[in-house]
Scaffold this active site. Structure first.
Site, mmCIF file in Angstrom:
data_model
loop_
_atom_site.group_PDB
_atom_site.id
_atom_site.type_symbol
_atom_site.label_atom_id
_atom_site.label_comp_id
_atom_site.label_asym_id
_atom_site.label_seq_id
_atom_site.Cartn_x
_atom_site.Cartn_y
_atom_site.Cartn_z
ATOM 1 N N ARG A 115 26.080 -29.464 17.533
ATOM 2 C CA ARG A 115 26.800 -30.587 18.152
ATOM 3 C C ARG A 115 25.860 -31.648 18.676
ATOM 4 O O ARG A 115 26.237 -32.470 19.496
ATOM 5 C CB ARG A 115 27.694 -30.082 19.274
ATOM 6 C CG ARG A 115 26.941 -29.307 20.331
ATOM 7 C CD ARG A 115 27.874 -28.703 21.303
ATOM 8 N NE ARG A 115 27.159 -27.781 22.161
ATOM 9 C CZ ARG A 115 27.462 -27.574 23.421
ATOM 10 N NH1 ARG A 115 28.456 -28.226 23.963
ATOM 11 N NH2 ARG A 115 26.799 -26.698 24.142
ATOM 12 N N ASP A 282 15.419 -20.659 19.665
ATOM 13 C CA ASP A 282 15.883 -21.979 19.259
ATOM 14 C C ASP A 282 16.040 -22.913 20.452
ATOM 15 O O ASP A 282 16.313 -24.105 20.267
ATOM 16 C CB ASP A 282 17.202 -21.884 18.485
ATOM 17 C CG ASP A 282 18.291 -21.173 19.267
ATOM 18 O OD1 ASP A 282 18.114 -19.977 19.551
ATOM 19 O OD2 ASP A 282 19.311 -21.801 19.605
#
Length: 530
Positions: A115, A282
């Site tokens: 997103r 990440d």
């Protein structure tokens, strides 16, 4: 509503874009948001999805100035259009990055920007490179089953914390602005089967680079060694331009620097009591920046086992006291990903050893700073360790205690300057003998050094903040904002711009967590839902 963002017709916001990431690195041959596995590419071109009624809710004056933005730029309706994703400026080349990662210790495969959509790399008048990225700008190829949106609640938290960390002196990504979308987003905040519509928002995140450990892990996991090498060479050339040499020696120096920057970051987190909450690989920046503000928090009462993340409530993998060890583990994952670039893995082991050395050096400096000492001796480490044990057992507020400690008189060490840091009167009474004994040891240490009282207090107050973004303060601002009142956000933002200064009239922002906030949603533990 249009199907995609429109190019800005009139010049506005005098940005110069130099989009090296998409110019120099291979991208996905397919564009658009369709969910897919992307091989042999480091990004996918995708444009933000326009929103109904963008409105600027807040901005960072410091970040705006760094980007060369004027007050007229900020006041223009076009500003909200651009930073909601409804319009693109000339030179913007939107994309979502492709990366993988270890999540809660397990390899998760391809993840990517689900997103977040990068708009481009802006270069300001000073030659500084700032990547502009919208979080909550709609679906990407990496959104899986999600909508790519973000809610106001989490967006306020990211906006406030990015800037608060900067002013604390903690390496971090920044936040230019917070834009309301005029649309609702449905979220199940605690994953308990009770979804509800919430107001949507978009944060414009800013950093010299958003490259993560996971950007290297994904091609390595797929055997794409050429792509891995291409990314490493690019990262060194663009983001570590001070390094010299070539071949494995250059890669070794680069990895060592990544380790050192990560060590410095962990020391800062521990110094101010910050808990990230989701230290997946990440979510680890190759530049050693704090990145991805999800269910973070500041410890109130000193508890090394506390985590703000409901998803981690049982395992507590990412608890406060564990963060330096997790960072080392994550660097080990990065080393494993970079191993194909080395014939001999000894330089990677050297880098990991450098992490441990750099963290220990920084931790010793922070002990000296937080206690107002002229250096850190071995018995000073024991002095801090014993204090932390006392604070944990007696339920002592970390921020208030260290700030109050600067008021101790070595000639007559009384607990009075730290009294407000105790949460439980019964535990305070029980801890009194141990507290007085520790204060006496501390006073003797202060008397043995040649450091004037004023200099000691100034040294302590420069590293022990008066104000931090406590979860309950953020939640109060969010509650008001969801009712249309942004005053709480702006007031809290202003306080956090000077976290080390005493600010008369703002004492309410420097108090310990109230009892009502101990178990209130948003004030104790949070979820990844945003």
């Amino acid at each position: 509503m249009s199907e995609g963002p429109q190019a800005s017709a009139a010049p506005m916001l005098d940005f110069r874009f130099d989009n090296a990431f998409v110019r120099e690195l291979p991208g996905d041959p397919e564009s658009g948001p369709g969910v897919r596995q992307v091989h042999g590419a480091l990004y996918s071109r995708v444009e933000p999805t326009p929103v109904a009624a963008p409105r600027l809710l807040a901005h960072s004056p410091e970040m705006a100035r760094a980007l060369g933005l004027t007050e007229a730029d900020l006041a223009s309706p076009r500003f909200a259009q651009v930073f909601a994703g409804n319009a693109l400026l000339p030179g913007m080349q939107p994309y979502a990055a492709n990366y993988g990662g270890h999540q809660f210790g397990q390899w998760a495969g391809q993840l990517g920007d689900g997103r977040a959509i990068a708009l481009g790399e802006a270069v300001n008048a000073a030659g500084e490179r700032w990547e502009l990225q919208l979080k909550g700008a709609g679906p990407t190829p990496y959104s899986r089953h999600a909508d790519g949106r973000a809610v106001l609640r989490s967006s306020i938290r990211e906006f406030l914390c990015s800037e608060a960390m900067h002013h604390l002196g903690v390496p971090t990504t920044r936040a230019l602005c917070l834009v309301g979308t005029g649309e609702d987003v449905v979220r199940d905040m605690f994953y308990d089967g009770h979804p509800r519509p919430e107001p949507g928002a978009i944060v414009c995140r800013v950093a010299p680079s958003f490259i993560r450990f996971g950007n290297f892990e994904l091609p390595a996991s797929r055997g794409e060694t050429g792509l891995l090498r291409q990314l490493a060479d690019f990262c060194i050339r663009r983001d570590f331009s001070g390094l010299r040499g070539g071949g494995e020696a250059l890669y070794a120096d680069w990895f060592a620097q990544v380790c050192e920057r990560t060590a410095a970051l962990m020391a800062h987190w521990m110094r101010v009591g910050f808990v990230h909450g989701v230290m997946n690989t990440d979510n680890m920046s190759i530049l050693g920046l704090t990145i991805d503000y999800g269910p973070y928090g500041w410890i109130d009462d000193f508890d090394p086992d506390w985590t703000p993340n409901t998803t981690d409530r049982y395992q507590r993998r990412y608890r406060f006291g564990q963060q330096p060890h997790v960072a080392y583990w994550n660097l080990g994952c990065l080393a494993g990903a970079l191993a194909p670039l080395f014939a001999d893995h000894a330089p990677l082991q050297d880098g990991l050893r450098r992490y441990a050395e750099a963290f220990n050096d920084a931790a010793r400096r922070d002990i000296a700073g937080k206690l107002g000492l002229d250096g850190c001796r071995e018995d000073d480490i024991a002095l801090m360790r014993d204090l932390q044990g006392l604070m944990h057992e007696a339920e002592v507020d970390m921020t208030l205690f260290f700030r109050g400690l600067a008021g101790i008189d070595p000639a007559a060490p009384s607990p009075a300057p730290v009294e407000e840091a105790f949460y439980d009167p019964a535990k305070r009474e029980a801890a009194d003998p141990a507290l007085r004994d520790w204060l006496a040891r501390y006073a003797r240490r202060l008397q043995a050094q040649d450091l004037p009282a004023d200099a000691r207090r100034a040294r302590m107050n420069a590293v022990n903040p008066r104000y931090v973004l406590r979860n309950y303060l953020a939640q109060q601002a969010i509650d008001r904002a969801e009712q249309g009142d942004l005053g709480g956000v702006h007031e809290l933002q202003e306080v956090l711009r000077r976290p080390y200064d005493d600010q008369p009239g703002r004492e309410a922002f420097a108090r310990r967590r109230p009892d009502w906030a101990r178990d209130k949603p948003g004030c104790s533990m949070l979820s990844c839902s945003s």
